[in-house]
Scaffold this active site. Structure first.
Site, short mmCIF file in Angstrom:
data_model
loop_
_atom_site.label_atom_id
_atom_site.label_comp_id
_atom_site.label_asym_id
_atom_site.label_seq_id
_atom_site.Cartn_x
_atom_site.Cartn_y
_atom_site.Cartn_z
N THR A 16 0.43 113.20 113.58
CA THR A 16 -0.34 113.85 112.45
C THR A 16 1.14 114.35 111.51
OG1 THR A 16 -1.73 115.65 111.56
CG2 THR A 16 -0.16 116.10 113.41
N ASP A 77 -8.85 111.69 115.78
CA ASP A 77 -9.66 111.17 114.67
C ASP A 77 -10.77 111.96 114.83
OD1 ASP A 77 -9.34 109.63 112.30
OD2 ASP A 77 -11.15 108.58 113.07
N TYR A 159 -14.10 120.81 106.16
CA TYR A 159 -15.51 121.15 106.10
C TYR A 159 -16.10 122.02 106.56
CZ TYR A 159 -15.65 116.34 104.16
OH TYR A 159 -15.27 114.97 103.26
N HIS A 185 -15.65 120.70 118.48
CA HIS A 185 -15.22 119.41 118.92
C HIS A 185 -13.83 119.06 119.33
CE1 HIS A 185 -14.34 119.84 114.81
NE2 HIS A 185 -13.86 118.71 114.87
#
EC number: 3.6.1.66
Length: 199
Positions: A16, A77, A159, A185
């Protein structure tokens, strides 16, 4: 098949260039004695994400970093999937924000695209661990919830201000990092990775 293991003292490349994501993973890895370096710190280029799934894109990033650095590499991802938008933005979550990372505009686009009745959404994260020999192992996490409007909270990123996880009254952006990291998540994907790969 032998389980992939990262021993205490190992160095791991996080594929990243995102400083926030690096900080999050450094904190997650610290208890296991793993030194985390980012692809950005090492000056590695960002490969083009050409896959059509979270798992495929995570593998592209992890394999590219592992090969370039000659070290194990971990990539994730992840994205927001909205039922009323047929699962969009999904793998295109970052791209919806454009080159300037305009997430307020992306969140508005979501709100304008869904109706008042169908607000179901979920965040998905796939972590891929790749080794320099090309071997990969993937781990998936998902958290269900709904879209809220207007955006709420100042924490998190992306988000988070419009996503309220199931069973909660707050958006991800209204939670502390520790609260979000306990149920996110990414946390769920990391837990699957941890139980398999960390000593």
């Amino acid at each position: 098949m032998t389980k992939p293991r990262l021993e205490r003292g190992s160095r791991l490349v996080l594929a990243t260039h995102n400083a926030g994501k690096l900080a999050e993973f450094k904190a997650l890895m610290a208890p296991f004695g793993i030194t985390v370096l980012s692809a950005g710190e090492l000056g590695l280029p960002e490969p083009e994400e050409t896959a059509t799934s979270f798992a495929g894109n995570a593998a592209i990033k992890a394999q590219a970093a592992a090969k370039a650095a000659n070290l194990p590499a971990l990539a994730d991802d992840s994205g927001l999937c909205v039922s009323a938008l047929g699962g969009a933005p999904g793998i295109y979550s970052a791209r919806w924000a454009g080159p300037d990372k305009d997430f307020p505009a992306a969140m508005k686009r979501i709100e304008e695209g869904i109706g008042a009745d169908e607000r179901t959404a979920w965040f998905t994260c796939v972590l891929c661990l790749a080794f320099p020999d090309g071997t990969t192992h993937s781990f998936e996490g998902r958290v269900e919830g709904e879209i809220v409007w207007p955006p709420r909270g100042t924490g998190g990123h992306g988000y988070d201000p419009i996503f309220q996880p199931a069973g909660e009254t707050r958006s991800f952006a209204e939670m502390s990092d520790a609260e979000k990291n306990a149920i996110s998540h990414r946390a769920r994907a990391f837990e699957a990775f941890r139980t398999t790969c960390l000593a």
